[in-house]
Design a protein around this motif. Structure first.
Motif, PDB file in Angstrom:
ATOM      1  N   ASP A   1       4.416  -2.482  10.098  1.00 56.52           N
ATOM      2  CA  ASP A   1       5.083  -2.364  11.388  1.00 56.52           C
ATOM      3  C   ASP A   1       6.043  -3.543  11.571  1.00 56.52           C
ATOM      4  N   SER A   2       6.783  -3.521  12.630  1.00 59.31           N
ATOM      5  CA  SER A   2       7.789  -4.552  12.885  1.00 59.31           C
ATOM      6  C   SER A   2       7.179  -5.943  12.969  1.00 59.31           C
ATOM      7  N   ASP A   3       5.987  -6.048  13.559  1.00 60.46           N
ATOM      8  CA  ASP A   3       5.342  -7.359  13.685  1.00 60.46           C
ATOM      9  C   ASP A   3       5.002  -7.939  12.312  1.00 60.46           C
ATOM     10  N   GLU A   4       4.490  -7.109  11.403  1.00 63.76           N
ATOM     11  CA  GLU A   4       4.152  -7.585  10.060  1.00 63.76           C
ATOM     12  C   GLU A   4       5.411  -8.004   9.307  1.00 63.76           C
ATOM     13  N   LEU A   5       6.476  -7.224   9.465  1.00 63.73           N
ATOM     14  CA  LEU A   5       7.723  -7.557   8.790  1.00 63.73           C
ATOM     15  C   LEU A   5       8.347  -8.822   9.361  1.00 63.73           C
TER      16      LEU A   5
ATOM     17  N   ARG B   1       6.726   3.027  11.709  1.00 64.86           N
ATOM     18  CA  ARG B   1       5.936   2.310  10.721  1.00 64.86           C
ATOM     19  C   ARG B   1       6.400   2.753   9.332  1.00 64.86           C
ATOM     20  N   ILE B   2       6.218   1.876   8.352  1.00 69.13           N
ATOM     21  CA  ILE B   2       6.610   2.183   6.975  1.00 69.13           C
ATOM     22  C   ILE B   2       5.345   2.422   6.155  1.00 69.13           C
ATOM     23  N   SER B   3       5.222   3.611   5.586  1.00 64.16           N
ATOM     24  CA  SER B   3       4.093   3.921   4.708  1.00 64.16           C
ATOM     25  C   SER B   3       4.407   3.438   3.299  1.00 64.16           C
ATOM     26  N   ILE B   4       3.407   3.442   2.437  1.00 60.78           N
ATOM     27  CA  ILE B   4       3.634   3.047   1.052  1.00 60.78           C
ATOM     28  C   ILE B   4       4.619   4.006   0.386  1.00 60.78           C
ATOM     29  N   ALA B   5       4.535   5.298   0.715  1.00 65.25           N
ATOM     30  CA  ALA B   5       5.467   6.281   0.137  1.00 65.25           C
ATOM     31  C   ALA B   5       6.901   5.991   0.575  1.00 65.25           C
ATOM     32  N   GLU B   6       7.081   5.650   1.853  1.00 68.39           N
ATOM     33  CA  GLU B   6       8.424   5.319   2.337  1.00 68.39           C
ATOM     34  C   GLU B   6       8.918   4.031   1.696  1.00 68.39           C
TER      35      GLU B   6
ATOM     36  N   PHE C   1       3.834  -4.497  -0.957  1.00 66.72           N
ATOM     37  CA  PHE C   1       3.372  -3.771   0.220  1.00 66.72           C
ATOM     38  C   PHE C   1       1.985  -4.255   0.626  1.00 66.72           C
ATOM     39  N   ALA C   2       1.090  -4.397  -0.352  1.00 72.65           N
ATOM     40  CA  ALA C   2      -0.275  -4.853  -0.066  1.00 72.65           C
ATOM     41  C   ALA C   2      -0.258  -6.240   0.570  1.00 72.65           C
ATOM     42  N   GLN C   3       0.651  -7.113   0.133  1.00 71.34           N
ATOM     43  CA  GLN C   3       0.752  -8.451   0.718  1.00 71.34           C
ATOM     44  C   GLN C   3       1.326  -8.412   2.135  1.00 71.34           C
ATOM     45  N   LEU C   4       2.307  -7.536   2.355  1.00 72.25           N
ATOM     46  CA  LEU C   4       2.944  -7.458   3.673  1.00 72.25           C
ATOM     47  C   LEU C   4       2.039  -6.792   4.716  1.00 72.25           C
ATOM     48  N   ASP C   5       1.175  -5.882   4.277  1.00 67.72           N
ATOM     49  CA  ASP C   5       0.304  -5.129   5.180  1.00 67.72           C
ATOM     50  C   ASP C   5      -0.864  -6.021   5.621  1.00 67.72           C
ATOM     51  N   MET C   6      -0.571  -6.908   6.555  1.00 62.66           N
ATOM     52  CA  MET C   6      -1.530  -7.927   6.977  1.00 62.66           C
ATOM     53  C   MET C   6      -2.803  -7.332   7.586  1.00 62.66           C
ATOM     54  N   ASN C   7      -2.700  -6.251   8.334  1.00 61.42           N
ATOM     55  CA  ASN C   7      -3.884  -5.674   8.969  1.00 61.42           C
ATOM     56  C   ASN C   7      -4.540  -4.588   8.120  1.00 61.42           C
ATOM     57  N   LYS C   8      -3.995  -4.359   6.933  1.00 56.18           N
ATOM     58  CA  LYS C   8      -4.562  -3.439   5.939  1.00 56.18           C
ATOM     59  C   LYS C   8      -4.781  -2.027   6.479  1.00 56.18           C
ATOM     60  N   ASP C   9      -3.826  -1.561   7.319  1.00 60.65           N
ATOM     61  CA  ASP C   9      -3.931  -0.199   7.840  1.00 60.65           C
ATOM     62  C   ASP C   9      -3.120   0.803   7.023  1.00 60.65           C
ATOM     63  N   GLY C  10      -2.503   0.351   5.936  1.00 64.36           N
ATOM     64  CA  GLY C  10      -1.753   1.256   5.064  1.00 64.36           C
ATOM     65  C   GLY C  10      -0.328   1.497   5.502  1.00 64.36           C
TER      66      GLY C  10
END
Length: 185
Positions: A107-111, A149-154, A95-104
């Motif tokens: 989103d579809s663009d990051e995926l 958006r997908i949170s870390i919990a999701e 998740f930390a690697q995929l979260d490019m903008n580090k907003d927690g």
């Protein structure tokens, strides 16, 4: 095998059929007439899982695990099983690697960017409409609060999807269902 024998009216056959055909969709008159004459009770729409939905759900879960890099490397203690704790730790790192903008959130663009990186590494196509459609389905599958958006919990719910955890064997990267995971909520 039954399918190799000719049809016989005296034999009772068990078949699966889309329930909407029984209600008259596509107007297959002999089928609709048979249902009416035999007074068959058609199951309620909400009692049936459409095969299409089941297939899409399975494919989406597999796509998430592939995107996350699921495999034996997640089995930190090398016991042949990825425990819920090992899977959660691995998913948090991914998740930390995929979260490019580090907003927690993802989103579809990051995926899509991660999907494209993976496709380039495998020398595959990544810009097609089917890739965008798959990403949309992947988000929909995990987006419990429907915010797009997908949170870390999701995301870490993958660790206990279908009330199972995944294990690896030494010869395959394919996940296998094993025991019920009760330690993660």
């Amino acid at each position: 095998q039954e399918c190799e024998k000719p049809f016989s009216e005296s034999v009772t056959y068990r078949v699966a059929i889309t329930r909407v055909l029984l209600e008259g969709m596509n107007t297959i008159e002999p089928l609709v007439a048979y249902v009416a004459a035999s007074k068959l009770q058609i199951p309620a729409e909400d009692s049936c899982v459409e095969a299409k939905n089941a297939v899409v759900e399975g494919a989406v879960k597999k796509a998430w695990l592939e995107l996350a890099g699921y495999g034996s490397k997640w089995d930190c203690n090398q016991d042949g099983t990825v425990s819920p704790q090992e899977m959660t730790a691995a998913l948090e790192a991914v998740f930390a690697q995929l979260d490019m903008n580090k907003d927690g959130t993802l989103d579809s663009d990051e995926l899509l960017a991660a999907f494209r990186r993976g496709a380039r590494a495998k020398k595959g196509s990544s810009g097609s409409a089917s890739a965008v459609s798959l990403i949309a389905q992947m988000v929909k599958a995990l987006d419990a609060d429907h915010d797009g958006r997908i949170s870390i919990a999701e995301f870490t719910k993958l660790a206990v999807s279908d009330s199972t955890i995944a294990s690896t064997d030494r010869t395959s990267k394919a996940p296998h269902r094993t025991k019920r995971a009760t330690c993660l909520a």
